[in-house]
Design an enzyme around this catalytic site. Structure first.
Site, short mmCIF file in Angstrom:
data_model
loop_
_atom_site.label_atom_id
_atom_site.label_comp_id
_atom_site.label_asym_id
_atom_site.label_seq_id
_atom_site.Cartn_x
_atom_site.Cartn_y
_atom_site.Cartn_z
N TRP A 80 3.97 1.51 -1.04
CA TRP A 80 4.68 1.57 -2.20
C TRP A 80 3.92 2.29 -3.00
O TRP A 80 4.50 3.14 -4.07
CB TRP A 80 4.99 0.15 -2.72
CG TRP A 80 5.49 0.25 -4.04
CD1 TRP A 80 6.77 0.57 -4.34
CD2 TRP A 80 4.78 -0.16 -5.33
NE1 TRP A 80 7.09 0.48 -5.74
CE2 TRP A 80 5.65 0.05 -6.29
CE3 TRP A 80 3.69 -0.75 -5.43
CZ2 TRP A 80 5.47 -0.21 -7.61
CZ3 TRP A 80 3.23 -0.94 -6.72
CH2 TRP A 80 4.10 -0.67 -7.88
N HIS A 81 2.57 1.88 -3.28
CA HIS A 81 1.71 2.93 -4.13
C HIS A 81 1.61 4.09 -4.10
O HIS A 81 1.44 5.14 -4.87
CB HIS A 81 0.16 2.11 -4.19
CG HIS A 81 -0.03 0.83 -4.98
ND1 HIS A 81 0.16 0.71 -6.23
CD2 HIS A 81 -0.23 -0.29 -4.60
CE1 HIS A 81 -0.08 -0.40 -6.74
NE2 HIS A 81 -0.30 -1.24 -5.48
N GLY A 82 1.85 4.46 -2.86
CA GLY A 82 2.00 6.17 -2.47
C GLY A 82 1.33 6.25 -1.04
O GLY A 82 0.58 5.49 -0.47
N GLY A 142 0.69 -1.28 -0.04
CA GLY A 142 0.07 0.03 0.04
C GLY A 142 0.90 1.36 0.14
O GLY A 142 0.76 2.09 -0.83
#
Lengths: 401, 77
Positions: free
Chosen positions: A333-335, A331
């Site tokens: 990593w996505h932003g 999560g």
């Protein structure tokens, strides 16, 4: 100077296929034209990261140099010793640029100076080097091959995420002619399927339907006790899910097709994800190169560590903690936004419930026929689409903007 | 106990399934062995045979059935 974004325009495809021809002919005769390929790759890197995006190009060069130093230093250290603390420092250093880029939006509206298109994907490739050196699977650091791997341009912007040792085997050998001919066949098929997915279906769902549904949903913000829950929102959820799949699967097919033409078997990213019969199955079919990366480098390593040091008495708790960590990191990593983190947490909870159900099924007699199988696919599909609604960030617009 | 019996015993302990009748059954495809069970398997093998298999070296293709695991264990011992 001109700037061309990967797989966006007919011009890009025309140019890439045209310039690929010598490489294709070379590979057909069992030869890799290394010098030509280098010039060809550099040309496309300059087209993507040059022109108006020149500052991204500089950031990319800085990033590559930084990772080269970190990994080179760790490889030298690893020859002599193998302390866990040094390993952890090396991993943290390897992901440091990405962390800075992801945290920047929290403090300023400007994007980070060291950011560039694809940094999150390149980070997976860098970190795996450190992890595999720790395991002793990669013993010697080969800087030129590493840079080739890192900057392999068909997959540079959004994957699929390859593995160094796999890439190396493909790269140092040209494929046998029979095999290469099959790969060309697949590449052609993937290109046409990619056009259908990305430019027809993805465009239809994402550019034609989605804006209308967004508009209608926003008009019904006050619906259902001010939650904004309305029919258009539900339609938005399914439409966005279709868009996300066709757009990303289409892109992935292009990236894989161009890799194949260059004699590199980049891993597949999607395997009919909407046919999954549970959430666990879904993660074996959706964005596979990412989920397998997380499986191998986060989940398995964490469970291994927790079990070996007997941190928890119960193995079920080990897996639950590892799922939470795994999906929360995914999560982040996505932003760093509430909806990406919630998306991760949601999938962690979903997969934990899934595991409880699977254990229950093992112990008790549960009917299994085509109706229950259909029901399982239906439930999984809806759970997944709901998670994509969270992921889309549309709820943020609906509720807080 | 020989390698065969110990491996089958470990697999039985992790999956609750006896693979002695079908030594070539794909343990991953059937969903009986997931990532968590894989880690348990590696730890058990380390414990029983003293072989050290880092996760990087764990290639599903080479470990996908009782027979393949036995082969691997024998080659690593």
């Amino acid at each position: 100077m001109i700037n061309l974004q990967p797989y966006e325009s007919p011009g890009y495809f025309g140019l890439i296929i045209g310039l690929l021809l010598p490489i294709i002919i070379g590979l057909f005769y069992g030869k890799r034209l290394v010098i030509y390929e280098t010039i060809f790759s550099l040309t496309f890197l300059v087209l993507t990261f040059g022109g108006k995006d020149w500052h991204q190009g500089l950031a990319l060069i800085g990033y590559v140099l930084f990772e080269l130093i970190v990994i080179f230093a760790y490889s030298k250290y690893r020859l002599k010793r193998n302390r866990t603390s040094v390993f952890i420092i090396a991993v943290l250093l390897a992901i440091a640029p990405l962390i800075v880029v992801k945290m920047t939006p929290l403090f300023t509206i400007k994007s980070s100076l060291i950011g560039f298109l694809g940094i999150s994907y390149l980070t997976f490739k860098s970190v795996q080097m450190v992890m595999e050196m720790r395991d002793g699977a990669i013993k010697e650091f080969e800087p030129i091959l590493f840079v080739r791997f890192l900057l392999f341009f068909p997959t540079i912007s959004s994957g699929p995420i390859d593995r160094f040792r796999r890439f190396k085997t493909d790269y140092v050998n040209a494929p046998e002619r029979d095999k290469y001919v099959t790969m060309i066949g697949k590449a052609v098929k993937y290109l046409f399927l990619g056009f259908l997915y990305k430019f027809i279906l993805g465009y239809f769902f994402g550019k034609v339907l989605l804006p209308v549904l967004a508009h209608e949903s926003l008009a019904q913000r006050a619906a259902f006790f001010h939650t904004g829950l309305s029919w258009p929102l539900i339609e938005y959820m399914y439409t966005y899910s279709m868009y996300l799949f066709f757009d990303f699967a289409g892109y992935s097919l292009f990236a894989i097709a161009i890799s194949y033409l260059m004699g590199i078997e980049s891993p597949l990213n999607f395997n009919q994800p909407f046919k999954s019969h549970n959430v666990k199955d879904f993660w074996n079919r959706w964005h596979m190169s990412l989920s397998f990366w997380f499986r191998d480098y986060v989940f398995m390593r964490l469970t291994f560590f927790l079990m070996k040091h007997k941190i928890f008495k119960n193995r079920i708790h080990v897996s639950q903690v590892a799922y939470l960590a795994n999906f929360l990191i995914m999560g982040f990593w996505h932003g760093v936004t509430w909806y990406y983190i919630l998306y991760g947490a949601f999938h962690a909870v979903a997969i934990i419930i899934n595991d409880i159900w699977l254990r229950f099924k093992k112990k008790h007699q549960v009917p299994s026929n085509r109706w229950t199988k259909g029901l399982a696919i239906f439930i999984t599909f809806n759970v997944v689409c709901f998670s994509f609604l969270i992921f889309s960030g549309f709820l943020n617009t609906l509720w807080f903007k | 106990m020989n390698v065969n019996e110990i491996v089958l015993d470990i697999l039985n302990g992790i999956t609750g399934t006896d693979f002695s009748k079908d030594m070539d059954a794909d343990i991953f495809m059937s969903g009986l062995v997931d990532s968590m069970a894989t880690v348990e398997l590696l730890l058990e093998l380390q414990d029983k045979f003293g072989i050290d298999v880092p996760i990087s070296e764990f290639n599903r293709e080479d470990w996908k059935s009782a027979n393949k695991i036995i082969q691997k264990v024998e080659s690593l011992q």
